[in-house]
Scaffold this active site. Structure first.
Site, PDB file in Angstrom:
ATOM      1  N   HIS A  96      -7.742  -4.588  -2.862  1.00 50.41           N
ATOM      2  CA  HIS A  96      -6.587  -3.991  -2.196  1.00 50.41           C
ATOM      3  C   HIS A  96      -6.246  -4.825  -0.958  1.00 50.41           C
ATOM      4  O   HIS A  96      -7.116  -5.417  -0.335  1.00 50.41           O
ATOM      5  CB  HIS A  96      -6.930  -2.556  -1.777  1.00 50.41           C
ATOM      6  CG  HIS A  96      -5.736  -1.743  -1.404  1.00 50.41           C
ATOM      7  ND1 HIS A  96      -4.940  -1.124  -2.340  1.00 50.41           N
ATOM      8  CD2 HIS A  96      -5.193  -1.445  -0.196  1.00 50.41           C
ATOM      9  CE1 HIS A  96      -3.971  -0.475  -1.721  1.00 50.41           C
ATOM     10  NE2 HIS A  96      -4.097  -0.671  -0.418  1.00 50.41           N
ATOM     11  N   ASP A 117      -9.118  -3.768  -7.130  1.00 53.32           N
ATOM     12  CA  ASP A 117      -8.703  -2.714  -6.199  1.00 53.32           C
ATOM     13  C   ASP A 117      -9.374  -1.414  -6.609  1.00 53.32           C
ATOM     14  O   ASP A 117      -9.012  -0.799  -7.625  1.00 53.32           O
ATOM     15  CB  ASP A 117      -7.185  -2.569  -6.233  1.00 53.32           C
ATOM     16  CG  ASP A 117      -6.643  -1.651  -5.157  1.00 53.32           C
ATOM     17  OD1 ASP A 117      -7.387  -0.759  -4.699  1.00 53.32           O
ATOM     18  OD2 ASP A 117      -5.470  -1.832  -4.767  1.00 53.32           O
ATOM     19  N   CYS A 138       0.841  -1.191   0.000  1.00 50.55           N
ATOM     20  CA  CYS A 138       0.000   0.000   0.000  1.00 50.55           C
ATOM     21  C   CYS A 138       0.889   1.258   0.000  1.00 50.55           C
ATOM     22  O   CYS A 138       1.604   1.499  -0.961  1.00 50.55           O
ATOM     23  CB  CYS A 138      -0.955  -0.043   1.182  1.00 50.55           C
ATOM     24  SG  CYS A 138      -2.161   1.299   1.214  1.00 50.55           S
TER      25      CYS A 138
END
Length: 299
Positions: free
Chosen positions: A267, A232, A175
């Protein structure tokens, strides 16, 4: 309303340590949770969280000098060995908590010295926050990319002086840390390879973040493997296409970089302690990461 995806787009949250009382706060929160995970990471998925044993490893917190500032970091390495290849492990939005520490131990079990520096500690004790909006406003949004690059340079220097072989340097991140992985692979000529897990590739230009991965793609010093989720919602696939185009006209390392996009993966699909975890792409990505480092001279 600021939700988790907005937080992912803006930066990372660290269960940090202030110089005055961070250790007490961090210890107290871990005791309250019963585990070493960040409070803001709830709900925790104990049934899928991986526990990597530390037997045979040297693990724990170290202090890294950054121009006189003592930055804490989590280090994991095979016990009693020197000349180890080095992997920097850059945290996702919840910082250097148990998931990142466990990931470092996984690399140590694969023969690496893995170091996860606490890159938010100057800006505040993020673990004392319980609200994402305040964390972003008071801690995360105040972290300059230039500060991160300098902290990582200091981490590499520390590794070289403490049993690591800095000529075999890799970097990986999740991330927020995935974005920084791209930036650091363009910043440090010593980086042999990087693995970026669902790091944001584009963004607004600000004084603290003057460039994004797509802006530095052509200057990569080491090739990067991008591991991304097809579902995502915070990283549209058209931004992956933009990054591919930028890499294609860049340095040899840029041209050697590649993406793997897992269809249907959200994600944070590698985050085994969260509901977003998907076992098959997480394991496939991990195996690809290890093979990538070996292929490009980190191992």
């Amino acid at each position: 309303m600021l939700n988790e995806q907005h937080a992912q787009d803006l930066g990372a949250l660290l269960p940090g340590q202030s110089n005055e009382h961070g250790t007490t706060r961090r210890t107290a929160l871990k005791a309250a949770l019963g585990v070493g995970y960040a409070a803001a990471a709830a709900p925790l998925m104990a049934q899928t969280a991986i526990r990597t044993p530390s037997e045979g490893l040297t693990v724990g917190e170290v202090m890294i000098d950054v121009n006189g500032y003592k930055m804490p970091a989590y280090r994991a390495a095979p016990a009693g060995k020197t000349g180890l290849p080095v992997v920097l492990v850059l945290s996702e939005i919840f910082g250097v908590h148990e998931y990142i520490a466990d990931t470092a131990r996984r690399f140590a079990r694969a023969g690496y010295m893995a170091i996860a520096p606490e890159l938010f500690v100057r800006q505040g004790d993020a673990q004392s926050y319980g609200e994402l909006a305040k964390l972003i406003a008071e801690v995360v949004s105040k972290v300059p990319d230039a500060q991160v690059m300098a902290d990582l340079d200091a981490t590499v220097k520390w590794a070289a002086a403490n049993g690591g072989d800095a000529t075999k340097l890799g970097v990986t991140g999740f991330c927020w840390g995935g974005r920084q992985t791209w930036l650091y692979a363009a910043h440090n000529p010593a980086v042999k390879a990087g693995v970026a897990w669902y790091g944001r590739l584009v963004g607004d230009v600000t004084p603290l973040s003057p460039k994004h991965p797509v802006d530095v793609a052509a200057q990569l010093k080491g090739p990067v493997l991008g591991l991304y989720g097809g579902a995502d919602t915070g990283i549209p696939l058209d931004t992956v296409d933009k990054m591919k185009a930028a890499l294609a006209v860049g340095s040899p390392a840029a041209k050697a970089s590649t993406f793997v996009v897992y269809p249907g993966a959200p994600h944070a699909f590698h985050a085994d302690y969260r509901p977003s975890f998907l076992k098959e792409p997480a394991e496939n990505g991990w195996n690809r990461a290890l093979a990538w480092f070996q292929q490009h001279g980190v191992a």
